[in-house]
Design an enzyme around this catalytic site. Structure first.
Site, mmCIF file in Angstrom:
data_model
loop_
_atom_site.group_PDB
_atom_site.id
_atom_site.type_symbol
_atom_site.label_atom_id
_atom_site.label_comp_id
_atom_site.label_asym_id
_atom_site.label_seq_id
_atom_site.Cartn_x
_atom_site.Cartn_y
_atom_site.Cartn_z
ATOM 1 N N CYS A 1 -0.135 51.833 8.486
ATOM 2 C CA CYS A 1 -0.397 52.165 7.079
ATOM 3 C C CYS A 1 -1.735 52.906 6.976
ATOM 4 O O CYS A 1 -2.775 52.372 7.386
ATOM 5 C CB CYS A 1 -0.429 50.915 6.214
ATOM 6 N N ASN B 1 9.141 44.150 6.658
ATOM 7 C CA ASN B 1 8.036 44.964 7.168
ATOM 8 C C ASN B 1 6.742 44.209 6.886
ATOM 9 O O ASN B 1 6.513 43.770 5.760
ATOM 10 C CB ASN B 1 8.064 46.326 6.446
ATOM 11 N N GLY C 1 11.282 62.277 6.330
ATOM 12 C CA GLY C 1 11.826 63.459 5.673
ATOM 13 C C GLY C 1 13.333 63.606 5.699
ATOM 14 O O GLY C 1 13.850 64.690 5.456
ATOM 15 N N ASN D 1 4.146 46.695 11.016
ATOM 16 C CA ASN D 1 3.519 47.936 10.575
ATOM 17 C C ASN D 1 2.086 48.009 11.094
ATOM 18 O O ASN D 1 1.212 47.268 10.632
ATOM 19 C CB ASN D 1 3.555 47.996 9.040
ATOM 20 N N LEU E 1 -0.181 48.970 0.018
ATOM 21 C CA LEU E 1 0.547 47.729 0.312
ATOM 22 C C LEU E 1 0.611 46.748 -0.859
ATOM 23 O O LEU E 1 0.424 45.543 -0.669
ATOM 24 C CB LEU E 1 -0.051 47.040 1.553
HETATM 25 C C1 SIN Z 1 1.328 51.793 1.307
HETATM 26 O O1 SIN Z 1 1.715 50.801 0.661
HETATM 27 O O2 SIN Z 1 0.178 52.204 1.236
HETATM 28 C C2 SIN Z 1 2.274 52.506 2.227
HETATM 29 C C3 SIN Z 1 2.621 51.695 3.404
HETATM 30 C C4 SIN Z 1 2.564 52.435 4.691
HETATM 31 O O3 SIN Z 1 2.345 53.659 4.716
HETATM 32 O O4 SIN Z 1 2.714 51.811 5.745
#
Ligand code: SIN
Length: 338
Positions: free
Chosen positions: A164, A134, A278, A161, A108
């Protein structure tokens, strides 16, 4: 036998032991005129001019891709995940290729919600495209604060979200426990003046449980799937390739999992779904829509081809035209299970 069936059975015979007839070409199916096809879809009451959204975390805030094409061509842009305070993310290496996909453990990285509103949203707003923010929080209250700020700033939709896999606080902890998923959703809804879409994790035994919890919490839509937890190891050093040891798998390898989960969730709750996982062709996107998605997000494919979302959009429209539909949205939920 219909002409189309002949085409299919030839392909099956070739692929099942008779040997591939090298040099043989199959004529591309004819694409009828698609100019009459209505591309627009609705997601939680928000109109998208076409069903293709750039997925969060793969498109930044649009500036780099805006050098390749007009961002107004997209149905929507889902911005890189925001947190209340800026984050540097996890230490590198945090990206690794995999067969038909990639692992990431970005963690993130983002400039924080206030900097997004000040520095990025005005640029995005110059385009005729639906803007989805998001957000990830360490606590339910943080989700609420961000929802309030982003609603006031004028985003069209908020993607909450809870999935993550790369952070210690929040993230998957909320996305794998129904009661916490419902609590975060309720807090987001209490503070949001725009529709709230909850992003679900595939890293659960039964995704419909979390979908129902988000629906009970008042979600206006669901998005799925986030990445699948995975790992790669360098056999010589015996070290994991990623500094965080594990990361989230995305790319074509996860498409069948996404299609299955969208199908399951669409039968369990009656909320609109943004399907992802995907997608790199119109046919991939059509599978997610047939499984029950109202719109689709394109993510990892962007790293190989910045025009991927536009190709997916055109591919979807072509499929709708070939199937004699008048609107792409007619694909949604159209699967005919055995
Ligand atoms: C990340 O920034 O680690 C990815 C974000 C996610 O998978 O929600």
């Amino acid at each position: 036998m219909r002409e189309q069936d002949a085409y299919l059975s030839e392909a099956v015979i070739g692929g099942s032991g008779n040997g591939c007839k090298l040099g043989q070409t199959f004529p591309a199916p004819e694409t009828p005129d698609a100019s009459h096809i209505d591309q627009s879809v609705e997601l939680a009451g928000v109109r998208l001019k076409n069903p293709v959204v750039a997925a969060s975390g793969t498109f930044g805030f649009g500036r780099e891709y805006g050098e390749f094409f007009d961002l107004s061509e997209l149905g929507g842009i889902c911005c890189k995940g925001l947190t209340l305070s800026p984050r540097e993310g996890n230490p590198p290496p945090r990206i690794a290729e995999t067969p038909l996909g990639m692992l990431n453990s970005v963690g993130l990285q983002n400039p924080g919600v206030d900097a997004f509103i000040r520095d990025e949203l005005p640029f995005l707003r110059q385009h005729d495209v639906t803007i989805i923010a998001n957000i990830s929080g360490n606590t339910p209250e943080e989700y609420g604060v961000m929802c309030e700020k982003l609603s006031e700033a004028g985003v069209d939709l908020i993607e909450v979200n809870i999935s993550c896999p790369n952070v210690k606080a929040g993230g998957l902890a909320y996305g794998t426990r129904p009661e916490l998923a419902a609590e975060v959703t309720r807090e987001a809804k209490r503070h949001a003046a725009v529709p709230v879409m909850v992003k679900l994790s595939p890293n659960v035994t039964d995704i419909t449980e979390i979908a129902r919890a988000a629906a009970d919490g008042g979600a206006d839509a669901l998005s799925l799937i986030n990445t699948l937890r995975g790992m790669r190891i360098d056999v010589n050093t015996r070290r994991p390739i990623l500094k965080m040891n594990t990361g989230g798998l995305s790319g074509p390898a996860v498409l069948p999992v996404a299609v299955r989960m969208v199908w399951e969730v669409s039968r369990a709750v009656s909320l609109p779904i943004l399907g992802m996982g995907g997608v790199s062709t119109g046919e991939d996107a059509a599978q997610l829509m047939l499984a029950g998605a109202s719109a689709v997000a394109v993510g990892t494919a962007l790293f190989a081809d910045p025009f991927a979302p536009l190709k997916v959009r055109d591919g979807l429209v072509g499929i709708a035209a070939r199937q004699g539909l008048s609107a792409v949205r007619e694909l949604s939920g159209g699967v005919r299970p055995w």
